[in-house]
Design a protein around this motif. Structure first.
Motif, PDB file in Angstrom:
ATOM      1  N   LEU A 216     -11.853 -16.407   0.462  1.00 19.28           N
ATOM      2  CA  LEU A 216     -11.117 -15.505  -0.433  1.00 19.28           C
ATOM      3  C   LEU A 216     -11.746 -15.583  -1.815  1.00 19.28           C
ATOM      4  O   LEU A 216     -12.480 -16.537  -2.130  1.00 19.28           O
ATOM      5  N   VAL A 217     -11.432 -14.589  -2.609  1.00 23.44           N
ATOM      6  CA  VAL A 217     -11.914 -14.546  -3.987  1.00 23.44           C
ATOM      7  C   VAL A 217     -10.981 -15.435  -4.823  1.00 23.44           C
ATOM      8  O   VAL A 217      -9.757 -15.278  -4.769  1.00 23.44           O
ATOM      9  N   ILE A 218     -11.560 -16.369  -5.563  1.00 23.19           N
ATOM     10  CA  ILE A 218     -10.761 -17.365  -6.283  1.00 23.19           C
ATOM     11  C   ILE A 218      -9.759 -16.713  -7.248  1.00 23.19           C
ATOM     12  O   ILE A 218      -8.610 -17.155  -7.353  1.00 23.19           O
ATOM     13  N   HIS A 219     -10.168 -15.642  -7.916  1.00 23.21           N
ATOM     14  CA  HIS A 219      -9.251 -14.987  -8.860  1.00 23.21           C
ATOM     15  C   HIS A 219      -8.027 -14.416  -8.145  1.00 23.21           C
ATOM     16  O   HIS A 219      -6.949 -14.357  -8.716  1.00 23.21           O
ATOM     17  N   ASP A 220      -8.204 -13.993  -6.889  1.00 26.59           N
ATOM     18  CA  ASP A 220      -7.078 -13.441  -6.125  1.00 26.59           C
ATOM     19  C   ASP A 220      -6.078 -14.536  -5.751  1.00 26.59           C
ATOM     20  O   ASP A 220      -4.875 -14.357  -5.879  1.00 26.59           O
ATOM     21  N   ILE A 221      -6.588 -15.697  -5.281  1.00 26.78           N
ATOM     22  CA  ILE A 221      -5.620 -16.718  -4.835  1.00 26.78           C
ATOM     23  C   ILE A 221      -4.931 -17.402  -6.018  1.00 26.78           C
ATOM     24  O   ILE A 221      -3.861 -17.962  -5.875  1.00 26.78           O
ATOM     25  N   LEU A 222      -5.568 -17.351  -7.195  1.00 19.20           N
ATOM     26  CA  LEU A 222      -4.955 -17.995  -8.362  1.00 19.20           C
ATOM     27  C   LEU A 222      -4.091 -17.044  -9.177  1.00 19.20           C
ATOM     28  O   LEU A 222      -3.521 -17.428 -10.196  1.00 19.20           O
ATOM     29  N   GLY A 223      -4.037 -15.783  -8.760  1.00 18.33           N
ATOM     30  CA  GLY A 223      -3.239 -14.815  -9.514  1.00 18.33           C
ATOM     31  C   GLY A 223      -3.860 -14.506 -10.861  1.00 18.33           C
ATOM     32  O   GLY A 223      -3.180 -14.250 -11.848  1.00 18.33           O
ATOM     33  N   LEU A 224      -5.198 -14.516 -10.900  1.00 20.57           N
ATOM     34  CA  LEU A 224      -5.907 -14.227 -12.149  1.00 20.57           C
ATOM     35  C   LEU A 224      -6.325 -12.771 -12.232  1.00 20.57           C
ATOM     36  O   LEU A 224      -6.759 -12.304 -13.266  1.00 20.57           O
ATOM     37  N   CYS A 225      -6.246 -12.089 -11.096  1.00 19.38           N
ATOM     38  CA  CYS A 225      -6.669 -10.696 -11.061  1.00 19.38           C
ATOM     39  C   CYS A 225      -5.427  -9.867 -10.739  1.00 19.38           C
ATOM     40  O   CYS A 225      -5.027  -9.755  -9.591  1.00 19.38           O
ATOM     41  N   GLU A 226      -4.818  -9.314 -11.770  1.00 20.57           N
ATOM     42  CA  GLU A 226      -3.508  -8.674 -11.569  1.00 20.57           C
ATOM     43  C   GLU A 226      -3.629  -7.192 -11.234  1.00 20.57           C
ATOM     44  O   GLU A 226      -2.651  -6.536 -10.914  1.00 20.57           O
ATOM     45  N   LYS A 227      -4.880  -6.682 -11.318  1.00 15.08           N
ATOM     46  CA  LYS A 227      -5.100  -5.240 -11.169  1.00 15.08           C
ATOM     47  C   LYS A 227      -4.758  -4.772  -9.753  1.00 15.08           C
ATOM     48  O   LYS A 227      -4.157  -3.736  -9.554  1.00 15.08           O
ATOM     49  N   TYR A 228      -5.141  -5.593  -8.759  1.00 16.43           N
ATOM     50  CA  TYR A 228      -5.082  -5.132  -7.381  1.00 16.43           C
ATOM     51  C   TYR A 228      -5.018  -6.341  -6.458  1.00 16.43           C
ATOM     52  O   TYR A 228      -5.764  -7.289  -6.650  1.00 16.43           O
ATOM     53  N   SER A 229      -4.090  -6.336  -5.500  1.00  9.54           N
ATOM     54  CA  SER A 229      -4.019  -7.475  -4.583  1.00  9.54           C
ATOM     55  C   SER A 229      -3.983  -6.988  -3.138  1.00  9.54           C
ATOM     56  O   SER A 229      -2.966  -6.460  -2.678  1.00  9.54           O
ATOM     57  N   PRO A 230      -5.079  -7.152  -2.402  1.00 12.39           N
ATOM     58  CA  PRO A 230      -5.112  -6.665  -1.020  1.00 12.39           C
ATOM     59  C   PRO A 230      -4.133  -7.418  -0.117  1.00 12.39           C
ATOM     60  O   PRO A 230      -3.745  -8.554  -0.420  1.00 12.39           O
ATOM     61  N   LYS A 231      -3.756  -6.774   0.991  1.00 11.03           N
ATOM     62  CA  LYS A 231      -2.779  -7.333   1.954  1.00 11.03           C
ATOM     63  C   LYS A 231      -3.199  -8.705   2.483  1.00 11.03           C
ATOM     64  O   LYS A 231      -2.371  -9.561   2.753  1.00 11.03           O
ATOM     65  N   PHE A 232      -4.516  -8.937   2.615  1.00 13.80           N
ATOM     66  CA  PHE A 232      -4.968 -10.175   3.258  1.00 13.80           C
ATOM     67  C   PHE A 232      -4.989 -11.379   2.319  1.00 13.80           C
ATOM     68  O   PHE A 232      -5.297 -12.491   2.732  1.00 13.80           O
ATOM     69  N   VAL A 233      -4.648 -11.144   1.027  1.00 15.47           N
ATOM     70  CA  VAL A 233      -4.701 -12.256   0.066  1.00 15.47           C
ATOM     71  C   VAL A 233      -3.392 -13.031   0.069  1.00 15.47           C
ATOM     72  O   VAL A 233      -2.321 -12.436   0.117  1.00 15.47           O
ATOM     73  N   LYS A 234      -3.491 -14.358   0.043  1.00 21.76           N
ATOM     74  CA  LYS A 234      -2.302 -15.182  -0.186  1.00 21.76           C
ATOM     75  C   LYS A 234      -2.461 -15.797  -1.576  1.00 21.76           C
ATOM     76  O   LYS A 234      -3.498 -16.397  -1.884  1.00 21.76           O
ATOM     77  N   LYS A 235      -1.418 -15.613  -2.397  1.00 19.80           N
ATOM     78  CA  LYS A 235      -1.504 -16.122  -3.771  1.00 19.80           C
ATOM     79  C   LYS A 235      -0.968 -17.554  -3.803  1.00 19.80           C
ATOM     80  O   LYS A 235       0.192 -17.789  -3.448  1.00 19.80           O
ATOM     81  N   TYR A 236      -1.808 -18.492  -4.209  1.00 26.23           N
ATOM     82  CA  TYR A 236      -1.433 -19.907  -4.200  1.00 26.23           C
ATOM     83  C   TYR A 236      -1.000 -20.420  -5.576  1.00 26.23           C
ATOM     84  O   TYR A 236      -0.551 -21.550  -5.696  1.00 26.23           O
ATOM     85  N   ALA A 237      -1.222 -19.620  -6.618  1.00 23.00           N
ATOM     86  CA  ALA A 237      -0.834 -20.052  -7.966  1.00 23.00           C
ATOM     87  C   ALA A 237      -0.699 -18.803  -8.838  1.00 23.00           C
ATOM     88  O   ALA A 237      -1.187 -17.732  -8.474  1.00 23.00           O
ATOM     89  N   ASP A 238      -0.019 -18.973  -9.961  1.00 21.75           N
ATOM     90  CA  ASP A 238       0.138 -17.848 -10.887  1.00 21.75           C
ATOM     91  C   ASP A 238      -0.469 -18.245 -12.227  1.00 21.75           C
ATOM     92  O   ASP A 238       0.229 -18.533 -13.189  1.00 21.75           O
ATOM     93  N   VAL A 239      -1.789 -18.309 -12.241  1.00 19.80           N
ATOM     94  CA  VAL A 239      -2.498 -18.814 -13.411  1.00 19.80           C
ATOM     95  C   VAL A 239      -2.384 -17.845 -14.594  1.00 19.80           C
ATOM     96  O   VAL A 239      -2.359 -18.275 -15.750  1.00 19.80           O
ATOM     97  N   SER A 240      -2.258 -16.563 -14.323  1.00 26.96           N
ATOM     98  CA  SER A 240      -2.114 -15.588 -15.430  1.00 26.96           C
ATOM     99  C   SER A 240      -0.878 -15.930 -16.259  1.00 26.96           C
ATOM    100  O   SER A 240      -0.928 -15.890 -17.496  1.00 26.96           O
TER     101      SER A 240
END
Ligand code: KIV
Length: 267
Positions: A216-240
Motif C-alpha cells: 500500500l501507499v504509506i500516505h494512504d495507510i497513515l491518513g496523510l493523503c486526504e484527497k482520495y481514498s480507494p476502497k482497497f486502502v485500510k487506514k491505520y492512523a490519522d496522521v493529518s
C-alpha cells in the motif's frame, strides 16, 4: 549494521508460505520508521508524483526525481529490500533507454531492484534489464502509467478475455526473469489464479487476500493523503489530524507569546 534482505529472501518467502509486507516510502524519516518496524520491502513508487508532489497522475515524475527519492530511502533503511520505480518515459522508447534508466536507479539511487509496468508488451525490456543483473519487479493489472488507455483508475480483468490476457502477461513477466510481480486493481479470484500460475511472489494492491504479499501507499495507510481514498486502502492512523493539532498549537503559542520560553533560548 543489519543485513539487508535480498531478492532471494523475498522469493524464498513464497516457497515458505510467509506473507511479504511492502509499503512505499519516498524520504529518509519514513524509510527509517518502516525499516525499524521490520517491513520486508520498501517501494520507492512513482506514486510520489501524486501523494508528495500533488499531481493528478504518476506521469510527470522524472528519472532524476526518482533517483533523488531513492537515495533518501536507501539512506534511511538498513534491512528492507529497496525497489525503485522506473517512471513513465524512462523505459518505453527503446531498450537502451530502459537499461540506462534501470542502471541509474541502481548506481546513483542505490536501489537493489527496479519495477516497471506492463506484461507481454514489456517482456523484452524486463529480459534486457535482468540481463544486466538488475533485478526487476513486474506490475500488471491497473497500471497507473497507462491511465489514458484505461480511461481512469479502473479495475482490470473483469472480462474473460482481459483476465486471460493478464494471465498471459504474468507468465511473460516471469519468463522474462522478473523476481516478483505486483498485481494491482484486479478481482481477487483472478489474483489467486495468477498467484498459483507463477512461481515468483505476487504482491497485491487492490487484488485481494490470495496474493503472496501486500503493498500500500504509506500516505494512504497513515491518513496523510486526504484527497482520495480507494476502497482497497485500510487506514491505520490519522496522521493529518495529529499534524493539524500540532501546527494549531504551535501557531497559538507563537501568537500568544507562550513559545519560546527561557528553556528554548540561549543566555
Ligand atoms: O507507485 C506506486 O506506489 C506503486 C504501487 C502502488 C504498487 O506502483
Amino acid at each position: 549494521m543489519k543485513k539487508r534482505k535480498t531478492i532471494l529472501d523475498i522469493r524464498k518467502m513464497k516457497g515458505d508460505g510467509q506473507k511479504i509486507s511492502v509499503l512505499t516510502a519516498y524520504d529518509y524519516p519514513l524509510a527509517r520508521i518502516l525499516d525499524e518496524a521490520g517491513i520486508d520491502l520498501i517501494l520507492v513508487g512513482d506514486s510520489v508524483a501524486t501523494v508528495v508532489s500533488g499531481y493528478d497522475t504518476t506521469l510527470p515524475v522524472t528519472l532524476d526525481e526518482m533517483i533523488y527519492h531513492t537515495r533518501a530511502v536507501v539512506r534511511g533503511s538498513q534491512q528492507a529490500l529497496v525497489v525503485a520505480d522506473l517512471p513513465f518515459l524512462s523505459y518505453q522508447v527503446d531498450l537502451r533507454d530502459a537499461r540506462l534508466s534501470a542502471g541509474r536507479l541502481i548506481k546513483e539511487g542505490g536501489a537493489q531492484a527496479v519495477k516497471l509496468e506492463g506484461g507481454e508488451n514489456v517482456a523484452e525490456t524486463i529480459a534486457a534489464i535482468t540481463a544486466m543483473d538488475i533485478p526487476v519487479m513486474g506490475h500488471i493489472g491497473l497500471t497507473p502509467q497507462s491511465i489514458h488507455r484505461m480511461g481512469g483508475y479502473r479495475v482490470q480483468g473483469r472480462r474473460e478475455e482481459q483476465a486471460q490476457q493478464l494471465l498471459a502477461d504474468a507468465r511473460a513477466v516471469e519468463a522474462a526473469g522478473a523476481f516478483a510481480l505486483v498485481l494491482e486493481g484486479i478481482p481477487r479470484y483472478l489474483a489467486r489464479e495468477i498467484t498459483h500460475a507463477v512461481s515468483i511472489p505476487t504482491i497485491g494492491i487492490g487484488a485481494g487476500v490470495y496474493c503472496d504479499g501486500q503493498v500500500l501507499v504509506i500516505h494512504d495507510i497513515l491518513g496523510l493523503c486526504e484527497k482520495y481514498s480507494p476502497k482497497f486502502v485500510k487506514k491505520y492512523a490519522d496522521v493529518s489530524t495529529v499534524i493539524r493539532e500540532g501546527v494549531d498549537a504551535y501557531i497559538r503559542d507563537v501568537k500568544e507569546g507562550v513559545f519560546p520560553t527561557a528553556e528554548h533560548s540561549f543566555d
